[in-house]
Design a protein around this motif. Structure first.
Motif, PDB file in Angstrom:
ATOM      1  N   PHE A 196       0.833  -1.198   0.000  1.00  0.00           N
ATOM      2  CA  PHE A 196       0.000   0.000   0.000  1.00  0.00           C
ATOM      3  C   PHE A 196       0.870   1.252   0.000  1.00  0.00           C
ATOM      4  CE2 PHE A 196      -1.862   3.373   2.648  1.00  0.00           C
ATOM      5  CZ  PHE A 196      -3.003   3.678   1.921  1.00  0.00           C
ATOM      6  N   SER A 197       1.885   1.269   0.867  1.00  0.00           N
ATOM      7  CA  SER A 197       2.767   2.430   0.942  1.00  0.00           C
ATOM      8  C   SER A 197       3.529   2.628  -0.364  1.00  0.00           C
ATOM      9  CB  SER A 197       3.754   2.255   2.101  1.00  0.00           C
ATOM     10  OG  SER A 197       4.670   3.331   2.156  1.00  0.00           O
ATOM     11  N   LEU A 198       4.005   1.536  -0.967  1.00  0.00           N
ATOM     12  CA  LEU A 198       4.699   1.635  -2.250  1.00  0.00           C
ATOM     13  C   LEU A 198       3.768   2.193  -3.322  1.00  0.00           C
ATOM     14  CD1 LEU A 198       6.645  -1.740  -2.093  1.00  0.00           C
ATOM     15  CD2 LEU A 198       7.700   0.528  -2.191  1.00  0.00           C
ATOM     16  N   GLY A 199       2.516   1.770  -3.280  1.00  0.00           N
ATOM     17  CA  GLY A 199       1.536   2.306  -4.221  1.00  0.00           C
ATOM     18  C   GLY A 199       1.290   3.783  -4.007  1.00  0.00           C
ATOM     19  N   ARG A 200       1.253   4.209  -2.752  1.00  0.00           N
ATOM     20  CA  ARG A 200       1.042   5.619  -2.443  1.00  0.00           C
ATOM     21  C   ARG A 200       2.173   6.493  -2.982  1.00  0.00           C
ATOM     22  NH1 ARG A 200      -2.907   8.627  -0.552  1.00  0.00           N
ATOM     23  NH2 ARG A 200      -1.462   9.740   0.807  1.00  0.00           N
TER      24      ARG A 200
END
Length: 497
Positions: A330-334
């Motif tokens: 999720f953080s990488l996507g953000r």
């Protein structure tokens, strides 16, 4: 560092909604959840099933091995706590590396960490399936692995609160079990336990049977290699804190308590084992250290009791592994370093695509384990084996840079400080580097380090090429600073003109 993308992922639940965090995740973890995640995070299945190998190699000196690794983890957690208390985020050390070292660093360590946990999913699912198949052989082992994975996937998909509740009880069982083991075993060691079959030798077993270091001082380092990976998971609380009402307080509390958690649960329980029994007792090698200790006292059905505890530890690791992998995705996507769908949350504040994407690779790894256990799956295991040490190194180097950034931009947020900065930070880097180099002298360790390093080099090379290509297309619009301060790497909504 290259500029961050300014586009904000879509979500049904807007940031800033009641009960949500700035990035759209649901702030559904309560203080009791975080407290137990912090405590349970340092108690992995490896402590229960892997300690006998360390005792066989180092004898009573395994206590020094655990103390050295524990000290290293305390320092790493202190550094991570300093950064995470100042800027709590679901990406934890990956987001900090992104800001402190460059986008390539956050990208690389984030994906390597994600890879580590999806492989762990397969390892733990298989371990749990073996125990369950022993109790109910009517269901094949692969069937149990599938059932366990589906149930815990569903748990994570419902809400972060359901993950926290499951982990609260899983971790609670582990904590109670080890606390009871230490109390009962400690009484037996000194002959104070009524009706114990073990007469209690006091501290005699620390020095008899060849002395405290029966295999020489070098065995301490061999023990370090055997126990270091059982500590992986202590950093999970810094990811989970981002989904709580008061992330800074949660991180500060977890960081300050890591010393006694390691001292009690690791050193305390291993001390009981090697004082109850001689280190070279055949039962430790045959049954495992904890079962052998309980049997020596005369606890009935010790093997079955330990199987229940190990299964709980396995399920806890699976539950947390899926949570951790999905939040890193999720953080990488953000940050624009993973598919945009990974950065979206549903109406319950759950990153559904990130969870499903992670569990698909987890299922694939399980399949590899059953299809090609000695080739493909062994490669996966070895190529992720040293990632824990890489993560700790990145945390150290990030903290070296982040301390100055925090002091310049938000000095009031430096509520947790690494001791004797920067000397202890450099000392920790030296300790971790030494372990990595020493692993090259060990047959099993050498393969893990070399394959893990190969995968890391490939990921870093891809990140650098990707960054260069992106820069060649022209700079992306800079993302405005977030309310939490300009060092928060998570992209936010563009400011109105």
């Amino acid at each position: 560092m290259s500029a961050q993308p300014a586009t904000t992922p879509e979500r049904q639940q807007p940031p800033g909604a009641p009960g949500s965090t700035d990035d759209g995740l649901q702030a559904g973890l309560k203080n009791r959840h975080l407290s137990m995640i912090a405590i349970g995070g340092v108690i992995g299945a490896g402590l229960f099933v892997g300690s006998s190998a360390g005792i066989a190699k180092a004898g009573p000196g395994i206590l020094v091995s655990y103390a050295l690794v524990g000290l290293m983890v305390v320092f790493v957690m202190r550094m991570l706590g300093e950064m995470s208390a100042a800027h709590p985020t679901s990406g934890s050390f990956s987001a900090h590396a992104d800001r402190a070292l460059g986008r390539w660093a956050g990208f690389s360590i984030g994906w390597l960490y994600w890879f580590f946990w999806v492989v762990v999913l397969a390892v733990e699912a298989t371990a749990g399936a073996k125990i369950l198949e022993g109790w109910w052989p009517q269901v094949p082992q692969w069937g149990w692995a599938l059932i366990v994975m589906v149930i815990l996937t569903a748990t994570n998909l419902v809400s972060v609160g359901s993950y926290g509740e499951f982990e609260f009880w899983f971790a609670g069982i582990k904590v109670v079990a080890i606390a009871a083991f230490i109390v009962i075993g400690g009484l037996a060691v000194f002959g104070l336990l009524p009706h114990s079959d073990n007469e209690g030798a006091g501290l005699a077993h620390l020095s008899d049977h060849g002395g405290f270091l029966p295999n020489g001082p070098g065995a301490i380092l061999t023990g370090v290699l055997l126990v270091v990976f059982s500590f992986m998971g202590s950093e999970i609380v810094t990811l989970a804190a981002g989904e709580s009402a008061n992330p800074q307080r949660a991180v500060t509390k977890a960081t300050n308590s890591v010393i006694w958690r390691i001292a009690v649960f690791y050193l305390g329980s291993i001390f009981v084992v090697i004082t109850l029994l001689p280190w070279d007792a055949k039962s430790i090698a045959d049954k495992g250290s904890y079962v052998a200790a309980l049997d020596s006292i005369g606890i009935p059905h010790a093997g079955d009791i330990m199987n229940v505890i190990v299964l709980t530890a396995v399920l806890s690791c699976l539950n947390s592994g899926l949570y951790t992998a999905s939040r890193m995705a999720f953080s990488l996507g953000r940050r624009g370093d993973a598919p945009a769908s990974f950065a979206r949350t549903n109406a319950r504040g759950v990153p559904q695509a990130a969870i499903l994407g992670s569990v698909v690779f987890g299922f694939l790894a399980v399949w590899f384990n059953y299809q090609w256990p000695d080739t493909v799956f062994t490669f996966l295991l070895n190529s992720s084996g040293a990632v824990a040490l890489f993560v700790w190194l990145v945390i150290c180097f990030s903290q070296l840079r982040m301390r100055g950034m925090i002091l310049r931009e938000n000095p009031e947020k430096l509520v947790v400080r690494m001791w004797l900065f920067p000397y202890l930070t450099w000392a920790t880097i030296a300790m971790i580097s030494f372990v990595l180099v020493y692993m090259l002298t060990d047959d099993d360790g050498r393969e893990q380090v070399l394959l893990s390093a190969l995968v890391a080099v490939l990921v870093v090379a891809f990140a650098l090429v990707r960054e260069r290509v992106t820069a060649g297309r022209g700079p992306a619009p800079a993302a405005p600073s977030s309310p939490s301060g300009p060092t928060d790497p998570t992209p936010k909504e563009p400011a109105a003109p």
